[in-house]
Design a protein around this motif. Structure first.
Motif, PDB file in Angstrom:
ATOM      1  N   PRO A   1      17.754 -18.643  28.029  1.00 40.61           N
ATOM      2  CA  PRO A   1      17.837 -18.969  26.601  1.00 40.61           C
ATOM      3  C   PRO A   1      18.898 -20.021  26.302  1.00 40.61           C
ATOM      4  CG  PRO A   1      18.740 -16.795  27.026  1.00 40.61           C
ATOM      5  CD  PRO A   1      18.086 -17.234  28.292  1.00 40.61           C
ATOM      6  N   PRO A   2      18.682 -20.813  25.250  1.00 44.50           N
ATOM      7  CA  PRO A   2      19.640 -21.864  24.895  1.00 44.50           C
ATOM      8  C   PRO A   2      21.001 -21.292  24.520  1.00 44.50           C
ATOM      9  CG  PRO A   2      17.948 -21.610  23.190  1.00 44.50           C
ATOM     10  CD  PRO A   2      17.516 -20.787  24.341  1.00 44.50           C
ATOM     11  N   HIS A   3      22.047 -22.014  24.915  1.00 43.08           N
ATOM     12  CA  HIS A   3      23.406 -21.579  24.619  1.00 43.08           C
ATOM     13  C   HIS A   3      24.362 -22.743  24.835  1.00 43.08           C
ATOM     14  CE1 HIS A   3      23.035 -21.209  29.005  1.00 43.08           C
ATOM     15  NE2 HIS A   3      24.338 -21.397  29.063  1.00 43.08           N
ATOM     16  N   ARG A   4      25.523 -22.678  24.215  1.00 43.23           N
ATOM     17  CA  ARG A   4      26.579 -23.641  24.502  1.00 43.23           C
ATOM     18  C   ARG A   4      27.121 -23.368  25.899  1.00 43.23           C
ATOM     19  NH1 ARG A   4      28.925 -26.701  20.659  1.00 43.23           N
ATOM     20  NH2 ARG A   4      30.949 -26.639  21.740  1.00 43.23           N
ATOM     21  N   LEU A   5      27.493 -24.441  26.581  1.00 48.29           N
ATOM     22  CA  LEU A   5      27.998 -24.286  27.937  1.00 48.29           C
ATOM     23  C   LEU A   5      29.350 -23.573  27.933  1.00 48.29           C
ATOM     24  CD1 LEU A   5      27.231 -27.784  29.491  1.00 48.29           C
ATOM     25  CD2 LEU A   5      26.052 -25.638  29.956  1.00 48.29           C
TER      26      LEU A   5
ATOM     27  N   TYR B   1      21.257 -39.559  20.984  1.00 51.63           N
ATOM     28  CA  TYR B   1      22.689 -39.810  21.135  1.00 51.63           C
ATOM     29  C   TYR B   1      23.515 -38.598  20.701  1.00 51.63           C
ATOM     30  CZ  TYR B   1      27.138 -42.336  20.564  1.00 51.63           C
ATOM     31  OH  TYR B   1      28.442 -42.755  20.651  1.00 51.63           O
ATOM     32  N   GLN B   2      23.065 -37.941  19.631  1.00 51.72           N
ATOM     33  CA  GLN B   2      23.823 -36.795  19.119  1.00 51.72           C
ATOM     34  C   GLN B   2      23.866 -35.655  20.124  1.00 51.72           C
ATOM     35  OE1 GLN B   2      21.614 -38.558  17.466  1.00 51.72           O
ATOM     36  NE2 GLN B   2      22.688 -39.339  15.645  1.00 51.72           N
ATOM     37  N   TRP B   3      22.838 -35.540  20.980  1.00 51.83           N
ATOM     38  CA  TRP B   3      22.857 -34.506  22.015  1.00 51.83           C
ATOM     39  C   TRP B   3      23.995 -34.777  23.005  1.00 51.83           C
ATOM     40  CZ3 TRP B   3      17.076 -33.506  23.778  1.00 51.83           C
ATOM     41  CH2 TRP B   3      16.377 -32.946  22.702  1.00 51.83           C
ATOM     42  N   GLY B   4      24.152 -36.036  23.380  1.00 54.30           N
ATOM     43  CA  GLY B   4      25.228 -36.376  24.295  1.00 54.30           C
ATOM     44  C   GLY B   4      26.592 -36.096  23.690  1.00 54.30           C
TER      45      GLY B   4
ATOM     46  N   ASN C   1      21.592 -37.459  28.106  1.00 49.57           N
ATOM     47  CA  ASN C   1      21.771 -36.019  28.163  1.00 49.57           C
ATOM     48  C   ASN C   1      20.913 -35.234  27.192  1.00 49.57           C
ATOM     49  OD1 ASN C   1      24.246 -35.160  29.973  1.00 49.57           O
ATOM     50  ND2 ASN C   1      24.682 -37.179  29.110  1.00 49.57           N
ATOM     51  N   MET C   2      20.354 -34.136  27.705  1.00 49.26           N
ATOM     52  CA  MET C   2      19.800 -33.100  26.862  1.00 49.26           C
ATOM     53  C   MET C   2      20.934 -32.168  26.437  1.00 49.26           C
ATOM     54  SD  MET C   2      16.141 -32.127  28.617  1.00 49.26           S
ATOM     55  CE  MET C   2      15.666 -31.114  27.196  1.00 49.26           C
ATOM     56  N   ASP C   3      20.663 -31.328  25.429  1.00 47.63           N
ATOM     57  CA  ASP C   3      21.653 -30.362  24.954  1.00 47.63           C
ATOM     58  C   ASP C   3      20.974 -29.014  24.810  1.00 47.63           C
ATOM     59  OD1 ASP C   3      23.659 -28.897  23.784  1.00 47.63           O
ATOM     60  OD2 ASP C   3      23.632 -29.978  21.870  1.00 47.63           O
ATOM     61  N   HIS C   4      21.282 -28.108  25.727  1.00 41.21           N
ATOM     62  CA  HIS C   4      20.620 -26.815  25.763  1.00 41.21           C
ATOM     63  C   HIS C   4      21.024 -25.908  24.604  1.00 41.21           C
ATOM     64  CE1 HIS C   4      19.494 -22.987  28.194  1.00 41.21           C
ATOM     65  NE2 HIS C   4      18.406 -23.549  27.711  1.00 41.21           N
TER      66      HIS C   4
ATOM     67  N   LEU D   1       5.521 -27.728  30.943  1.00 41.57           N
ATOM     68  CA  LEU D   1       5.543 -26.735  29.866  1.00 41.57           C
ATOM     69  C   LEU D   1       6.131 -25.393  30.300  1.00 41.57           C
ATOM     70  CD1 LEU D   1       4.856 -26.542  26.910  1.00 41.57           C
ATOM     71  CD2 LEU D   1       2.569 -25.755  27.535  1.00 41.57           C
ATOM     72  N   PRO D   2       5.799 -24.859  31.478  1.00 41.55           N
ATOM     73  CA  PRO D   2       6.415 -23.589  31.857  1.00 41.55           C
ATOM     74  C   PRO D   2       7.939 -23.640  31.890  1.00 41.55           C
ATOM     75  CG  PRO D   2       4.501 -24.003  33.232  1.00 41.55           C
ATOM     76  CD  PRO D   2       4.731 -25.257  32.433  1.00 41.55           C
ATOM     77  N   VAL D   3       8.516 -24.804  32.223  1.00 43.32           N
ATOM     78  CA  VAL D   3       9.976 -24.927  32.211  1.00 43.32           C
ATOM     79  C   VAL D   3      10.498 -24.917  30.776  1.00 43.32           C
ATOM     80  CG1 VAL D   3      11.953 -26.351  32.868  1.00 43.32           C
ATOM     81  CG2 VAL D   3       9.956 -26.223  34.371  1.00 43.32           C
ATOM     82  N   MET D   4       9.926 -25.755  29.924  1.00 46.40           N
ATOM     83  CA  MET D   4      10.422 -25.858  28.551  1.00 46.40           C
ATOM     84  C   MET D   4      10.298 -24.536  27.808  1.00 46.40           C
ATOM     85  SD  MET D   4      11.633 -28.879  28.376  1.00 46.40           S
ATOM     86  CE  MET D   4      11.958 -29.008  26.616  1.00 46.40           C
ATOM     87  N   CYS D   5       9.202 -23.823  28.027  1.00 42.05           N
ATOM     88  CA  CYS D   5       9.009 -22.548  27.333  1.00 42.05           C
ATOM     89  C   CYS D   5       9.880 -21.444  27.910  1.00 42.05           C
ATOM     90  CB  CYS D   5       7.536 -22.128  27.379  1.00 42.05           C
ATOM     91  SG  CYS D   5       6.403 -23.277  26.562  1.00 42.05           S
ATOM     92  N   SER D   6      10.464 -21.670  29.101  1.00 41.28           N
ATOM     93  CA  SER D   6      11.407 -20.727  29.688  1.00 41.28           C
ATOM     94  C   SER D   6      12.840 -21.014  29.274  1.00 41.28           C
ATOM     95  CB  SER D   6      11.331 -20.778  31.221  1.00 41.28           C
ATOM     96  OG  SER D   6      10.069 -20.389  31.694  1.00 41.28           O
ATOM     97  N   ASP D   7      13.108 -22.256  28.840  1.00 38.43           N
ATOM     98  CA  ASP D   7      14.477 -22.690  28.560  1.00 38.43           C
ATOM     99  C   ASP D   7      14.837 -22.717  27.081  1.00 38.43           C
ATOM    100  OD1 ASP D   7      15.193 -23.013  31.189  1.00 38.43           O
ATOM    101  OD2 ASP D   7      15.107 -25.196  31.198  1.00 38.43           O
ATOM    102  N   PHE D   8      13.840 -22.753  26.199  1.00 43.05           N
ATOM    103  CA  PHE D   8      14.115 -22.877  24.766  1.00 43.05           C
ATOM    104  C   PHE D   8      13.331 -21.837  23.973  1.00 43.05           C
ATOM    105  CE2 PHE D   8      15.296 -27.059  26.327  1.00 43.05           C
ATOM    106  CZ  PHE D   8      16.455 -27.328  25.609  1.00 43.05           C
ATOM    107  N   ARG D   9      13.924 -21.356  22.907  1.00 44.02           N
ATOM    108  CA  ARG D   9      13.241 -20.437  21.989  1.00 44.02           C
ATOM    109  C   ARG D   9      12.590 -21.274  20.892  1.00 44.02           C
ATOM    110  NH1 ARG D   9      14.640 -15.389  23.376  1.00 44.02           N
ATOM    111  NH2 ARG D   9      16.746 -14.970  24.187  1.00 44.02           N
ATOM    112  N   PHE D  10      11.300 -21.543  21.042  1.00 41.63           N
ATOM    113  CA  PHE D  10      10.587 -22.402  20.104  1.00 41.63           C
ATOM    114  C   PHE D  10       9.670 -21.648  19.151  1.00 41.63           C
ATOM    115  CE2 PHE D  10      10.975 -26.073  23.308  1.00 41.63           C
ATOM    116  CZ  PHE D  10      12.006 -26.663  22.581  1.00 41.63           C
TER     117      PHE D  10
END
Length: 512
Positions: free
Chosen positions: A405-409, A431-434, A237-240, A351-360
C-alpha cells in the motif's frame, strides 16, 4: 515470450544470506568481506542477439517472500562488464521503468544508453523484474485486454459496471495464463528480489540507477536496505505516497503543462507544421470534432481520449514534436488506421503491479464522474492524464489485495547521499512528485531539468554530467541546481551523446 515456470526451493545459501523477509524491516548485511559471485554468467539467448561482451545469468527467488521455502521463479539478468576492469568500482544495477520495462534489454543497450565514464567503471547489470519479459512474464488474454480498453473512460453507470466486469475478467485470464505469481508482483517483492541479486553477486553494497517506475524500486530498496547502498540515482521520480486525488491532479496538470510547452514551441518554431495555424487552436478544434463524433480517420470514428493519448506519447521526448504536429494534421485530414490481432495471450505485467502498489478503488460511478470533472477543470485543453486515468479505472474491482500500500518513505539515518532528478514538465512522473519525494528523503539532493520530457539523463547534457559524476564520485551537485531546457531546432536535428532507451506508452519502457 517465455512460458511462465514455477520451480521449488530457494537455494539455502541465498536464504541464509538474506534472512527471513519481514515486511518493513531491513535485514542484516552479510559478514565483512564478500562471497564469490554465485550467478553463472554465460552467453545470452541466441535469439536476443546480445551485444559483444554482454553476458547473461539467472537467479531463483521465492514467489512469495513470506514463504521463502516455497515455490520459486527465475529472474533473468544481463551484465555489461566494466570496460576498464582495473578501475572497476562495482556493480551498477539498472531499471528502465514500466512497470514492464526489461532490465535485460536495458543492459543490452547500456553501451549506447550510458556515458563511457559509466560503462568504463561499472559492471552494468539489468534484470527483468518478476512477471516481466524473461522473468516469468505475466500473460493475459488479448481479447480481455481489448475489452477492458473499451470501458476505461466510462460515461455512464452502465459503462462503469461493464468496466468493473471487464477488469475482473481480465484479472482472471492473467491468473489462468500465468499462475499465482499475478498476486506477488508488487514493488516490495521486486525490491527483495534485487537484494537477492546483491547477495548472489557477493557484494555488500550496490550502486543503482532507476528511471520512472524504476525509481520506486530504488526508493523502497532505500527504505528496506539503507546500509546496502553505495550510490543511488533516481531519475524522473514516482511518489508512492500519493492518494487518489493528488495522483490524478498532478498527472493531469503535467499533461496540460507539457502540452502547452509543445504549443508554445510550435508557435515560435517556423518549421513546425502547425506554426501558421496555431497548434493549440488546431488541437482544440480536433478534440471538438472527436467529441461531436465527427472525427473520422480512414472510416473509423476516433474518440477524444485517443487524440489526447496520441499527444501524451509525444511528450516523453520533445525531439519528436515535429512528427506530432504532422500526426495531428494527418488525423485532421482523415488518414490511416491499423488493425490489431485478437484472441491470443499477450504480456501484460503493468496492471498487476499498479493494482498491487496503489489503492485506486473509488467505489461508485458518481465518485468516478466527480473526479473526472475535477480533472477537466484543471486541464481545459487535454482534460486529464491518459496514464493516470487508466491506472485508476483499470484497477476498479481488481480481485487481488493491495499488498504494497502507498505510504511515505521511512528514511533511515544510515542512508548515504542520494541524487534525485526530475524534469520541470514531465508528462509521466510530475515534477511535484519529485519534490515530494525529496522531502521524504533527508539525504537526497534534488536536481531540476527545466525542460520537457521523461528521463533527464537523455534529455540534458547538464543532468547527465551531474548523474555521472555522482555515480562515479558520490559527489552530488549543489542544492537547488537547475539544468537549462533544451528544445528541438529543426526536424533533422540529431542529438549527440547517449541514446535514450525509453519508449512512449506506459511509464518509461513499456510499449509492452
Amino acid at each position: 515470450m517465455r512460458r511462465s515456470v514455477v520451480r521449488l526451493a530457494v537455494p539455502m545459501m541465498l536464504f541464509a544470506l538474506l534472512g527471513p523477509a519481514i515486511p518493513g524491516v531491513a535485514q542484516a548485511a552479510p559478514p565483512t568481506g564478500s562471497i564469490a559471485d554465485t550467478i553463472d554468467w554465460g552467453p545470452c539467448a541466441p535469439e536476443d542477439e546480445a551485444p559483444e561482451r554482454v553476458v547473461c545469468g539467472e537467479l531463483e527467488v521465492p514467489v512469495d517472500w513470506s514463504r521463502p521455502g516455497g515455490s520459486t521463479i527465475t529472474l533473468a539478468l544481463a551484465k555489461l562488464p566494466a570496460s576498464e576492469p582495473s578501475r572497476r568500482i562495482g556493480p551498477l544495477l539498472i531499471n528502465p521503468g514500466g512497470p514492464g520495462g526489461s532490465g535485460v534489454d536495458f543492459a543490452y543497450g547500456a553501451g549506447e544508453a550510458f556515458s563511457d565514464t559509466i560503462t568504463d567503471r561499472f559492471d552494468v547489470i539489468g534484470f527483468d523484474p518478476r512477471g516481466q519479459a524473461r522473468s516469468n512474464v505475466i500473460n493475459c488474454d488479448l481479447d480481455a485486454v481489448l475489452e477492458q480498453s473499451n470501458w476505461q473512460y466510462p460515461h455512464s453507470a452502465a459503462d462503469y459496471a461493464k468496466l468493473r466486469a471487464a477488469n475482473r475478467e481480465l484479472a482472471r485470464t492473467c491468473r489462468d495464463l500465468s499462475g499465482p505469481l499475478v498476486k506477488y508482483v508488487d514493488t516490495a517483492s521486486v525490491v527483495r528480489d534485487m537484494d537477492a541479486i546483491r547477495a548472489a553477486l557477493g557484494e555488500r553494497k550496490i550502486s543503482y540507477y532507476g528511471v520512472s517506475y524504476g525509481t520506486m524500486i530504488g526508493q523502497q530498496y532505500a527504505e528496506l536496505f539503507p546500509d546496502r547502498i553505495r550510490a543511488m540515482a533516481l531519475d524522473s521520480n514516482m511518489d508512492h505516497s500519493q492518494n487518489i486525488r493528488d495522483y490524478q491532479k498532478w498527472e493531469t496538470l503535467a499533461m496540460e503543462g507539457s502540452f502547452l510547452q509543445f504549443t508554445a514551441w510550435c508557435d515560435r518554431t517556423p518549421e513546425c507544421a502547425l506554426h501558421e495555424q496555431g497548434a493549440l487552436a488546431y488541437f482544440d478544434a480536433l478534440y471538438a470534432r472527436a467529441e461531436a463524433g465527427e472525427l473520422i480517420v480512414d472510416g473509423v470514428q476516433i474518440v477524444p481520449e485517443f487524440v489526447v493519448s496520441l499527444v501524451f506519447m509525444y511528450m516523453y521526448e520533445p525531439a519528436g514534436w515535429f512528427y506530432l504536429a504532422e500526426d495531428l494534421i494527418y488525423f485532421g485530414n482523415g488518414g490511416g488506421s491499423e488493425a490489431r490481432k485478437r484472441g491470443e495471450p499477450t504480456p501484460y505485467g503493468y496492471l498487476p503491479v499498479m493494482c498491487s502498489d496503489f489503492r485506486f478503488d473509488v467505489g461508485s460511478y458518481q465518485n468516478v464522474r466527480r473526479l473526472e470533472k475535477e480533472q477537466n477543470r484543471l486541464a481545459p485543453h487535454t482534460r486529464l492524464s491518459p496514464i493516470a486515468w487508466t491506472d485508476l479505472t483499470s484497477c476498479q474491482n481488481w480481485p487481488y489485495p493491495v499488498t504494497n500500500p502507498p505510504h511515505r518513505l521511512h528514511a533511515s539515518p544510515k542512508l548515504p547521499p542520494i541524487l534525485l532528478a526530475n524534469s520541470r514538465y514531465d508528462v509521466a512522473t510530475p515534477y511535484q512528485w519529485g519534490r515530494s519525494l525529496a522531502n521524504q528523503l533527508p539525504s537526497a539532493t534534488f536536481l531540476t531539468y527545466d525542460g520537457v520530457g521523461h528521463g533527464t539523463y537523455w534529455l540534458s547534457d547538464c543532468a547527465r554530467a551531474a548523474i555521472d559524476t555522482y555515480l562515479i564520485e558520490r559527489r552530488t551537485p549543489p542544492k537547488n541546481t537547475h539544468c537549462p531546457a533544451v528544445f528541438p531546432e529543426s526536424p533533422v536535428t540529431l542529438k549527440s551523446g547517449p541514446v535514450n532507451p525509453l519508449t512512449p506508452g506506459l511509464r518509461a519502457g513499456t510499449a509492452g
